[in-house]
Design an enzyme around this catalytic site. Structure first.
Site, PDB file in Angstrom:
ATOM      1  N   TYR A  27       0.839  -1.198   0.000  1.00  0.00           N
ATOM      2  CA  TYR A  27       0.000   0.000   0.000  1.00  0.00           C
ATOM      3  C   TYR A  27       0.877   1.252   0.000  1.00  0.00           C
ATOM      4  O   TYR A  27       0.664   2.175  -0.783  1.00  0.00           O
ATOM      5  CB  TYR A  27      -0.916  -0.019   1.229  1.00  0.00           C
ATOM      6  CG  TYR A  27      -1.799   1.199   1.345  1.00  0.00           C
ATOM      7  CD1 TYR A  27      -2.956   1.315   0.572  1.00  0.00           C
ATOM      8  CD2 TYR A  27      -1.486   2.240   2.214  1.00  0.00           C
ATOM      9  CE1 TYR A  27      -3.772   2.438   0.671  1.00  0.00           C
ATOM     10  CE2 TYR A  27      -2.294   3.356   2.318  1.00  0.00           C
ATOM     11  CZ  TYR A  27      -3.436   3.451   1.543  1.00  0.00           C
ATOM     12  OH  TYR A  27      -4.243   4.557   1.633  1.00  0.00           O
ATOM     13  N   CYS A  28       1.871   1.273   0.876  1.00  0.00           N
ATOM     14  CA  CYS A  28       2.771   2.435   0.963  1.00  0.00           C
ATOM     15  C   CYS A  28       3.484   2.678  -0.363  1.00  0.00           C
ATOM     16  O   CYS A  28       3.584   3.821  -0.829  1.00  0.00           O
ATOM     17  CB  CYS A  28       3.785   2.225   2.079  1.00  0.00           C
ATOM     18  SG  CYS A  28       3.052   2.087   3.720  1.00  0.00           S
ATOM     19  N   ALA A  29       3.982   1.610  -0.972  1.00  0.00           N
ATOM     20  CA  ALA A  29       4.703   1.750  -2.241  1.00  0.00           C
ATOM     21  C   ALA A  29       3.791   2.257  -3.354  1.00  0.00           C
ATOM     22  O   ALA A  29       4.186   3.117  -4.153  1.00  0.00           O
ATOM     23  CB  ALA A  29       5.327   0.414  -2.636  1.00  0.00           C
ATOM     24  N   SER A  30       2.579   1.751  -3.395  1.00  0.00           N
ATOM     25  CA  SER A  30       1.665   2.205  -4.456  1.00  0.00           C
ATOM     26  C   SER A  30       1.309   3.678  -4.277  1.00  0.00           C
ATOM     27  O   SER A  30       1.226   4.431  -5.248  1.00  0.00           O
ATOM     28  CB  SER A  30       0.406   1.338  -4.492  1.00  0.00           C
ATOM     29  OG  SER A  30      -0.396   1.542  -3.343  1.00  0.00           O
ATOM     30  N   LYS A  31       1.132   4.113  -3.041  1.00  0.00           N
ATOM     31  CA  LYS A  31       0.795   5.515  -2.793  1.00  0.00           C
ATOM     32  C   LYS A  31       1.998   6.425  -3.034  1.00  0.00           C
ATOM     33  O   LYS A  31       1.838   7.576  -3.472  1.00  0.00           O
ATOM     34  CB  LYS A  31       0.242   5.696  -1.380  1.00  0.00           C
ATOM     35  CG  LYS A  31      -1.083   4.961  -1.168  1.00  0.00           C
ATOM     36  CD  LYS A  31      -2.117   5.392  -2.194  1.00  0.00           C
ATOM     37  CE  LYS A  31      -3.445   4.703  -1.986  1.00  0.00           C
ATOM     38  NZ  LYS A  31      -4.469   5.178  -2.919  1.00  0.00           N
TER      39      LYS A  31
END
Length: 117
Positions: A27-31
């Site tokens: 999630y962090c990487a996609s955001k």
């Protein structure tokens, strides 16, 4: 154009607190990718007069956070509450408005003070 990211893109963890179980690296990487996309598109589209910005919400009342967790999370937010979807929309509205005509490539943090930089 306004794209939505997350506070998690800048902190590396999705939940308030750096507990490894709540990191959610995917999630962090996609955001974080959304933030990079905002900046890249802002550079590419500026010559055409197209502005591209982003909104990075903190904890927001909604389906991503179970309602029974809201009071516990609110205690970790400097403003002592979660944001509302309407507040996120107002931020996006501002970035699309004539008042933001000289803003592009910016990420507007709307997070109740959970990320102060």
């Amino acid at each position: 154009m306004v794209l939505f990211s997350s506070r998690a893109a800048k902190t590396g963890f999705a939940a308030l607190g750096s507990n490894g179980a709540k990191t959610k690296a995917h999630y962090c990487a996609s955001k974080a990718g959304v933030i990079s996309l905002v900046k890249s598109l802002a550079m590419e589209l500026a010559p055409y007069g197209i502005r591209v910005n982003g909104v990075a919400p903190g904890p927001v009342q909604g389906t991503m956070i179970p309602k029974e967790s809201w009071p516990v999370i609110a205690e970790k937010v400097p403003l002592n509450r979660l944001g509302t979807p309407e507040e996120m929309a107002e931020g996006a509205w501002f970035l699309c408005s004539p008042q933001a005509a000289f803003i592009t490539g910016h990420i507007l943090d709307i997070n109740g003070g959970t990320l102060m930089d």
